[in-house]
Scaffold this active site. Structure first.
Site, PDB file in Angstrom:
ATOM      1  CE  LYS A  71     -16.857   5.585  -2.010  1.00  0.00           C
ATOM      2  NZ  LYS A  71     -15.942   4.071  -2.244  1.00  0.00           N
ATOM      3  CD  GLU A 109      -2.629  -4.441  -3.706  1.00  0.00           C
ATOM      4  OE1 GLU A 109      -3.815  -3.824  -4.031  1.00  0.00           O
ATOM      5  OE2 GLU A 109      -1.994  -3.993  -2.726  1.00  0.00           O
ATOM      6  NE  ARG A 114       0.737  -0.903  -3.880  1.00  0.00           N
ATOM      7  CZ  ARG A 114       0.112   0.046  -2.747  1.00  0.00           C
ATOM      8  NH1 ARG A 114      -0.973  -0.342  -2.953  1.00  0.00           N
ATOM      9  NH2 ARG A 114       0.786   0.644  -2.216  1.00  0.00           N
TER      10      ARG A 114
END
Length: 620
Positions: free
Chosen positions: A282, A365, A393
């Site tokens: 990243k 979640e 969710r």
């Protein structure tokens, strides 16, 4: 010499470049992404990490006939540059410009909208099956990050796609760099050999021949298979994917473009579900992002030369984090849960100070909500901090594993309301409506920091069952000098006894007060009812509005099933005979700044002023 990036108007243009030129192109793309995100804000580190992978994908495959499905989609900037949107990339995440995520309405090269995690495998598998049933040519590739593999839906997709009898490619973009150099080198070597289609054919022929040998064949075949499995497990420690039906290859260097081109070219000829494990970094190519990829994951405008954000202001998330640290210091039963959003939800300091009471579930979640229910059932006081859009969710778990159990779980709902540049997939406009349907649930919506702290205190200590405190992205807005919160379920402001009543909640109260100052100068009397607790709505708030001739309700949330609709019902039950006007959100909200979006929706100070003033004039 013209920059290579300016020669790329569609993916087929990549065929005209040598491998050396492709590597030069990657450098130019990185520079373009850095400059664009510095100016517009957006996702930087994740995009810099997949430049070579994206170029390789579009060189080897032929979109849009071949479908490339990005999980989450925040890493798709290079994809957009290569697929005819290079000249518009400067507009990304701006009003009327490119969306920050793949969007079907934007380009035929975006086969599936994205924004939430762990969906790519299921969506891509659906497309692969559709191609098979319709006898259509083309490959389907899902690109998913290791972070998204913390979400259970990814495994549901893998579990089903593993039985597919044709080519189906899942690319695991692993940017954790968790594989050591020695094991990685051997694994890459073996994987490079095994990705040759001829290997699978030779392997199949050998096994077929062994099986036909009387007596010896099957036992020898089993012995070889067992040894092969043991060696793979020893080298990779990663047999889960193969157990699910995928052939696992990797890991590969995600920044080695020649290797990626070879691996992808080989993989597309194998008639079997394949998982390619690619290691990326990243922030690759920008030192500040490489050193601190978390900060540069999603960032506001910044100075390219220093890497510093152009604005660092206090916001609701940081205020929430400060309060929870204070509360946890005085109460050892308080714990914090987040779903891969420690920094975004303001819980970094909490995690440092109370590591035994901080739980990051990853992008899960549903698990986070049920886990909170279990903690509460075990005597703890969990505070579950989740963005409004992601809490969608966990709707079933809020009902089944929290409210139905009547356990004490507190939800800190961040990014409630319009969030701005992240657009349709991230707007927090549904939580007030879906929470409104759930019994044993109390919901607060503060407008200011002191109200946030008060509401959190009430939710933690005075509410039975599930309680939620929802607050917007960013900081607090205009506050009248003469407004003093009562700490009660609602507050009144303005001209008591006026024939026109305005009802609202959350940060829209600031805009209502700005409009009120304009009405006051014009001699127009308006009384404002500010709902601090939006579920259940206080009978006193209804009583304060029912005698008015005109009631206007402004809501920064979806209209259908929202608080405004419910308030109208309560008014009529109480005997209201006046006129009622509801201004709320209908449909999805595209990307723009928060101010632009609220203006377009008629929910800023100007919109509130115009709606009330024009309607009153028409009624005269």
């Amino acid at each position: 010499m013209e920059n290579l990036i300016n020669q790329i108007n569609q993916p087929d243009d990549l065929q005209n470049l040598s491998e050396k030129e492709l590597e030069m192109l990657c450098s130019e793309i990185r520079e373009k992404i850095i400059q664009t995100v510095a100016h517009n804000g957006g996702h930087l580190a994740s995009n810099l990490g997949v430049v070579e992978l994206t170029v390789a994908l579009h060189r080897v495959f032929h979109a849009p006939q071949d479908k490339i499905v990005w999980d989450v989609g925040h890493q798709a900037y290079t994809h957009k540059i290569l697929t005819g949107r290079r000249e518009q990339i400067d507009t990304i995440r701006t009003r009327g410009g490119l969306c920050g995520y793949p969007n079907r309405a934007e380009s035929p090269y975006d086969p599936f909208n994205a924004g939430h995690a762990s969906t790519a495998i299921s969506a891509a598998y659906g497309m692969a099956v559709a191609k098979k049933v319709r006898h259509e040519p083309g490959h389907v590739i899902a690109v998913i990050g290791d972070g998204s593999l913390t979400g259970g839906m990814a495994y549901e997709g893998l579990n089903n796609a593993g039985r597919f009898p044709k080519n189906f490619i899942v690319i695991l973009n692993d940017n954790k760099m968790s594989i050591s150099r020695s094991v990685g080198a051997m694994a890459r070597y073996l994987a490079q050999i095994r990705t040759k289609p001829g290997y699978l054919r030779a392997k199949g022929n050998l096994e077929s021949a062994l099986d036909k040998l009387p007596g010896v064949g099957p036992s020898l075949h089993r012995a070889i298979s067992g040894a092969k499995t043991a060696v793979k497990h020893l080298l990779y420690n990663n047999t889960l994917f193969e157990d699910m039906g995928f052939v696992y290859y990797g890991p590969f260097d995600g920044h080695n473009l020649p290797q990626l081109l070879e691996v992808l070219e080989n993989a597309k000829h194998i008639e079997h579900p394949i998982l390619l494990h690619v290691i990326t970094a990243k922030g690759k190519g920008y030192s500040f992002a490489e050193e601190n990829p978390g900060v540069f994951h999603g960032i506001s405008k910044f100075d390219v030369n220093t890497g510093k954000k152009l604005s660092n202001s206090e916001d609701f998330s940081s205020q929430f984090g400060q309060y929870l640290c204070e509360a946890a210091a005085n109460n050892r039963s308080i714990c914090a849960i987040t779903a891969a959003m420690q920094m975004g939800t303001g819980l970094t300091e909490f995690a440092k100070r109370f590591p035994d009471r901080f739980f990051d579930t990853g992008i899960a979640e549903e698990h986070a909500v049920t886990f909170a229910g279990g903690l509460a059932a075990g005597g703890m006081r969990p505070v579950c901090a989740i963005y409004s859009t992601f809490l969608q969710r966990g709707y079933d778990q809020i009902i089944h594993d929290a409210a139905l159990q009547n356990v004490k779980v507190t939800f800190a709902i961040d990014r409630a309301g319009v969030v701005g540049e992240d657009g349709e997939t991230h707007q927090g406009i549904f939580d007030a409506a879906f929470l409104n349907t759930i019994p044993n649930c109390t919901v607060f919506s503060p407008a200011y920091y002191d109200e946030l702290r008060k509401d959190l205190q009430t939710a933690l200590y005075d509410c039975e069952g599930v309680a939620a405190v929802r607050y917007p992205r960013g900081g607090q807005l205009f506050r009248p000098y003469d407004y003093q919160p009562s700490g009660k379920a609602f507050d009144l402001y303005g001209d008591e006894g006026a024939g026109t009543v305005l009802v609202t909640y959350g940060r829209l109260f600031s805009f209502a007060c700005e409009a009120f100052s304009r009405w006051k100068k014009q001699g127009i009397s308006v009384h404002i009812v500010k709902l601090n607790r939006i579920k259940p709505v206080s009978a006193g708030a209804v009583e304060a509005a029912k005698g008015a001739k005109h009631v206007f309700f402004f809501e920064e949330g979806i209209e259908q099933g929202g608080v405004g609709e419910h308030f109208e019902h309560l008014l009529h039950e109480a005997g209201f005979h006046g006129a009622y006007v509801l201004r709320a959100i209908q449909g999805f909200v595209r990307h723009a700044t928060m101010q632009e979006s609220l203006h377009d929706l008629g929910l800023d100070a100007d919109g509130i002023y115009r709606t009330v003033t024009d309607t009153l004039q028409n009624w005269k």
